[in-house]
Design a protein around this motif. Sequence first.
Motif, PDB file in Angstrom:
ATOM      1  N   THR A 126       0.790  -1.199  -0.119  1.00  0.00           N
ATOM      2  CA  THR A 126       0.033  -0.210   0.061  1.00  0.00           C
ATOM      3  C   THR A 126       0.938   1.239  -0.127  1.00  0.00           C
ATOM      4  OG1 THR A 126      -0.105  -0.235   2.231  1.00  0.00           O
ATOM      5  CG2 THR A 126      -1.958  -1.091   1.180  1.00  0.00           C
ATOM      6  N   MET A 127       0.329   2.228  -0.733  1.00  0.00           N
ATOM      7  CA  MET A 127       1.027   3.544  -0.724  1.00  0.00           C
ATOM      8  C   MET A 127      -0.133   4.586  -0.202  1.00  0.00           C
ATOM      9  SD  MET A 127       3.548   4.322  -3.777  1.00  0.00           S
ATOM     10  CE  MET A 127       4.048   6.030  -3.558  1.00  0.00           C
ATOM     11  N   GLY A 128      -0.241   5.321   0.912  1.00  0.00           N
ATOM     12  CA  GLY A 128      -1.238   6.039   1.427  1.00  0.00           C
ATOM     13  C   GLY A 128      -2.423   5.083   1.602  1.00  0.00           C
ATOM     14  N   PRO A 129      -3.656   5.373   1.541  1.00  0.00           N
ATOM     15  CA  PRO A 129      -4.725   4.513   1.607  1.00  0.00           C
ATOM     16  C   PRO A 129      -5.129   3.415   0.994  1.00  0.00           C
ATOM     17  CG  PRO A 129      -5.523   6.567   0.718  1.00  0.00           C
ATOM     18  CD  PRO A 129      -3.863   6.720   0.872  1.00  0.00           C
ATOM     19  N   SER A 130      -4.232   3.525  -0.450  1.00  0.00           N
ATOM     20  CA  SER A 130      -4.482   2.461  -1.504  1.00  0.00           C
ATOM     21  C   SER A 130      -3.689   1.343  -1.738  1.00  0.00           C
ATOM     22  CB  SER A 130      -4.842   3.335  -2.810  1.00  0.00           C
ATOM     23  OG  SER A 130      -3.850   3.945  -3.240  1.00  0.00           O
ATOM     24  N   ALA A 131      -4.492   0.088  -2.220  1.00  0.00           N
ATOM     25  CA  ALA A 131      -3.557  -1.052  -2.414  1.00  0.00           C
ATOM     26  C   ALA A 131      -3.074  -0.790  -3.657  1.00  0.00           C
ATOM     27  CB  ALA A 131      -4.452  -2.196  -2.240  1.00  0.00           C
ATOM     28  N   ARG A 132      -1.730  -1.187  -3.875  1.00  0.00           N
ATOM     29  CA  ARG A 132      -0.955  -1.038  -5.130  1.00  0.00           C
ATOM     30  C   ARG A 132      -0.365  -2.226  -5.802  1.00  0.00           C
ATOM     31  NH1 ARG A 132       0.216   4.629  -6.068  1.00  0.00           N
ATOM     32  NH2 ARG A 132      -1.422   5.812  -4.986  1.00  0.00           N
ATOM     33  N   GLY A 133      -0.306  -3.295  -5.078  1.00  0.00           N
ATOM     34  CA  GLY A 133       0.180  -4.546  -5.638  1.00  0.00           C
ATOM     35  C   GLY A 133       0.195  -5.712  -4.280  1.00  0.00           C
ATOM     36  N   ILE A 134       0.807  -6.705  -4.807  1.00  0.00           N
ATOM     37  CA  ILE A 134       0.934  -7.979  -4.186  1.00  0.00           C
ATOM     38  C   ILE A 134       2.441  -8.352  -3.892  1.00  0.00           C
ATOM     39  CG2 ILE A 134       0.130 -10.348  -3.657  1.00  0.00           C
ATOM     40  CD1 ILE A 134      -2.327  -9.356  -5.613  1.00  0.00           C
ATOM     41  N   SER A 135       2.825  -8.615  -2.809  1.00  0.00           N
ATOM     42  CA  SER A 135       4.265  -9.093  -2.622  1.00  0.00           C
ATOM     43  C   SER A 135       4.177 -10.615  -2.027  1.00  0.00           C
ATOM     44  CB  SER A 135       5.241  -8.406  -1.590  1.00  0.00           C
ATOM     45  OG  SER A 135       4.763  -8.484  -0.242  1.00  0.00           O
ATOM     46  N   VAL A 136       4.916 -11.277  -2.414  1.00  0.00           N
ATOM     47  CA  VAL A 136       5.227 -12.663  -1.968  1.00  0.00           C
ATOM     48  C   VAL A 136       6.789 -12.664  -1.661  1.00  0.00           C
ATOM     49  CG1 VAL A 136       5.057 -15.539  -2.361  1.00  0.00           C
ATOM     50  CG2 VAL A 136       3.357 -13.733  -3.263  1.00  0.00           C
ATOM     51  N   GLU A 137       6.936 -13.329  -0.154  1.00  0.00           N
ATOM     52  CA  GLU A 137       8.452 -13.527   0.158  1.00  0.00           C
ATOM     53  C   GLU A 137       8.394 -14.929   0.543  1.00  0.00           C
ATOM     54  OE1 GLU A 137      11.374 -12.885   3.931  1.00  0.00           O
ATOM     55  OE2 GLU A 137       9.589 -11.496   3.621  1.00  0.00           O
ATOM     56  N   VAL A 138       9.266 -15.885   0.142  1.00  0.00           N
ATOM     57  CA  VAL A 138       9.384 -17.422   0.196  1.00  0.00           C
ATOM     58  C   VAL A 138      10.916 -17.323   0.939  1.00  0.00           C
ATOM     59  CG1 VAL A 138       9.169 -19.489  -0.664  1.00  0.00           C
ATOM     60  CG2 VAL A 138       7.797 -17.799  -1.596  1.00  0.00           C
ATOM     61  N   GLU A 139      10.827 -18.056   1.967  1.00  0.00           N
ATOM     62  CA  GLU A 139      12.216 -18.513   2.647  1.00  0.00           C
ATOM     63  C   GLU A 139      12.303 -19.824   2.999  1.00  0.00           C
ATOM     64  OE1 GLU A 139      14.710 -17.417   6.860  1.00  0.00           O
ATOM     65  OE2 GLU A 139      12.841 -16.331   6.103  1.00  0.00           O
ATOM     66  N   TYR A 140      13.460 -20.538   2.587  1.00  0.00           N
ATOM     67  CA  TYR A 140      13.883 -21.718   2.730  1.00  0.00           C
ATOM     68  C   TYR A 140      14.455 -21.971   4.170  1.00  0.00           C
ATOM     69  CZ  TYR A 140      15.082 -26.852   2.472  1.00  0.00           C
ATOM     70  OH  TYR A 140      15.208 -28.046   2.714  1.00  0.00           O
ATOM     71  N   CYS A 141      13.794 -22.101   5.251  1.00  0.00           N
ATOM     72  CA  CYS A 141      14.647 -21.740   6.449  1.00  0.00           C
ATOM     73  C   CYS A 141      16.083 -22.668   7.238  1.00  0.00           C
ATOM     74  CB  CYS A 141      13.622 -22.026   7.781  1.00  0.00           C
ATOM     75  SG  CYS A 141      12.258 -20.957   7.499  1.00  0.00           S
ATOM     76  N   PHE A 184       8.701 -25.274  -5.145  1.00  0.00           N
ATOM     77  CA  PHE A 184       7.680 -24.938  -4.152  1.00  0.00           C
ATOM     78  C   PHE A 184       6.828 -23.861  -4.649  1.00  0.00           C
ATOM     79  CE2 PHE A 184       6.505 -22.340  -0.109  1.00  0.00           C
ATOM     80  CZ  PHE A 184       5.438 -23.049   0.083  1.00  0.00           C
ATOM     81  N   MET A 185       7.555 -22.472  -5.400  1.00  0.00           N
ATOM     82  CA  MET A 185       6.731 -21.266  -5.533  1.00  0.00           C
ATOM     83  C   MET A 185       5.747 -21.603  -6.655  1.00  0.00           C
ATOM     84  SD  MET A 185       9.147 -18.128  -5.197  1.00  0.00           S
ATOM     85  CE  MET A 185      10.784 -18.730  -5.964  1.00  0.00           C
ATOM     86  N   GLN A 186       6.327 -22.617  -7.532  1.00  0.00           N
ATOM     87  CA  GLN A 186       5.355 -22.897  -8.697  1.00  0.00           C
ATOM     88  C   GLN A 186       4.338 -23.549  -8.224  1.00  0.00           C
ATOM     89  OE1 GLN A 186       8.329 -25.266 -11.141  1.00  0.00           O
ATOM     90  NE2 GLN A 186       8.690 -23.396 -12.462  1.00  0.00           N
ATOM     91  N   SER A 187       3.918 -24.249  -7.029  1.00  0.00           N
ATOM     92  CA  SER A 187       3.057 -25.099  -6.466  1.00  0.00           C
ATOM     93  C   SER A 187       1.779 -24.209  -6.081  1.00  0.00           C
ATOM     94  CB  SER A 187       3.406 -25.983  -5.506  1.00  0.00           C
ATOM     95  OG  SER A 187       3.639 -25.185  -4.301  1.00  0.00           O
ATOM     96  N   PHE A 188       2.296 -22.879  -6.014  1.00  0.00           N
ATOM     97  CA  PHE A 188       0.919 -21.784  -5.763  1.00  0.00           C
ATOM     98  C   PHE A 188       0.915 -20.832  -6.436  1.00  0.00           C
ATOM     99  CE2 PHE A 188       4.298 -20.661  -2.694  1.00  0.00           C
ATOM    100  CZ  PHE A 188       3.801 -19.306  -2.556  1.00  0.00           C
ATOM    101  N   MET A 189       2.159 -20.395  -7.094  1.00  0.00           N
ATOM    102  CA  MET A 189       2.125 -19.193  -8.025  1.00  0.00           C
ATOM    103  C   MET A 189       1.939 -19.403  -9.615  1.00  0.00           C
ATOM    104  SD  MET A 189       5.262 -17.328  -5.925  1.00  0.00           S
ATOM    105  CE  MET A 189       5.358 -15.829  -6.849  1.00  0.00           C
ATOM    106  N   GLY A 190       2.236 -20.658  -9.641  1.00  0.00           N
ATOM    107  CA  GLY A 190       1.841 -21.183 -11.273  1.00  0.00           C
ATOM    108  C   GLY A 190       2.971 -20.261 -12.161  1.00  0.00           C
ATOM    109  N   SER A 191       2.387 -19.682 -13.186  1.00  0.00           N
ATOM    110  CA  SER A 191       3.251 -18.777 -14.193  1.00  0.00           C
ATOM    111  C   SER A 191       3.799 -17.816 -13.653  1.00  0.00           C
ATOM    112  CB  SER A 191       2.416 -18.785 -15.414  1.00  0.00           C
ATOM    113  OG  SER A 191       1.130 -18.057 -15.127  1.00  0.00           O
ATOM    114  N   HIS A 192       3.571 -17.266 -12.627  1.00  0.00           N
ATOM    115  CA  HIS A 192       3.869 -16.057 -11.902  1.00  0.00           C
ATOM    116  C   HIS A 192       5.185 -16.171 -10.927  1.00  0.00           C
ATOM    117  CE1 HIS A 192       0.750 -14.275 -13.833  1.00  0.00           C
ATOM    118  NE2 HIS A 192      -0.171 -14.734 -12.878  1.00  0.00           N
TER     119      HIS A 192
END
Length: 206
Positions: free
Chosen positions: A124-139, A154-162
Amino acid sequence: VSQVPVAEGKSVQQTVELLARRLEALGAEKQGTFGVDCETYHTAAALGTQGQTGKLMYVMHNSEYPLSCFALFENGPCLVADANFDTLMVKLKGFFQNAKANKIESRGTRYQYCDFLVKLGTVTMGPSARGISVEVEYCPCVIANDCWNLLMEFMQSFMGSHTPGIPSVFGSKHDSAYSPGDTMVQYMELFNKIRKQQQVPVAGIR
């Protein structure tokens, strides 16, 4: 850390919920919330010189590291300081000016799935949603290049082509240990990308 585009015909929030459902279907469990924020500072010297762009500094916080504050220059070093670095920035206002309207943050839910930690955030920037972030860590692994293929799978299993390509920060690390600063560099790049996207008017986007 990567950006996921908003699904066609859906809002930012609906796309986040869609990703969350996919994660939960895999068996991921919610583990509280997270937040990363970023304030932009201009070097004050640039304010006096016309037509010359000043250097930007980004002061960032991450809820995973509550006692730390990160100061980053674009293409430059990442300084890790303790939390009261913010008060120092106030004293340095003769050198660095806070670009107030430029504060950007990502907040959302943390998920644990076996040895993976996933953070799904709304940017978010100010009051509006501007995008989506995904952080993945292999501990279990601290050498990023050693586990990249596993992370991709692992990311392909839920993010597919993204599923994202290998982050630029990995290129400079080679076989050295991954650090929290590397994560913050990726968030800085993501936030800057989202900021730039907002500056270009796109037909059909409200």
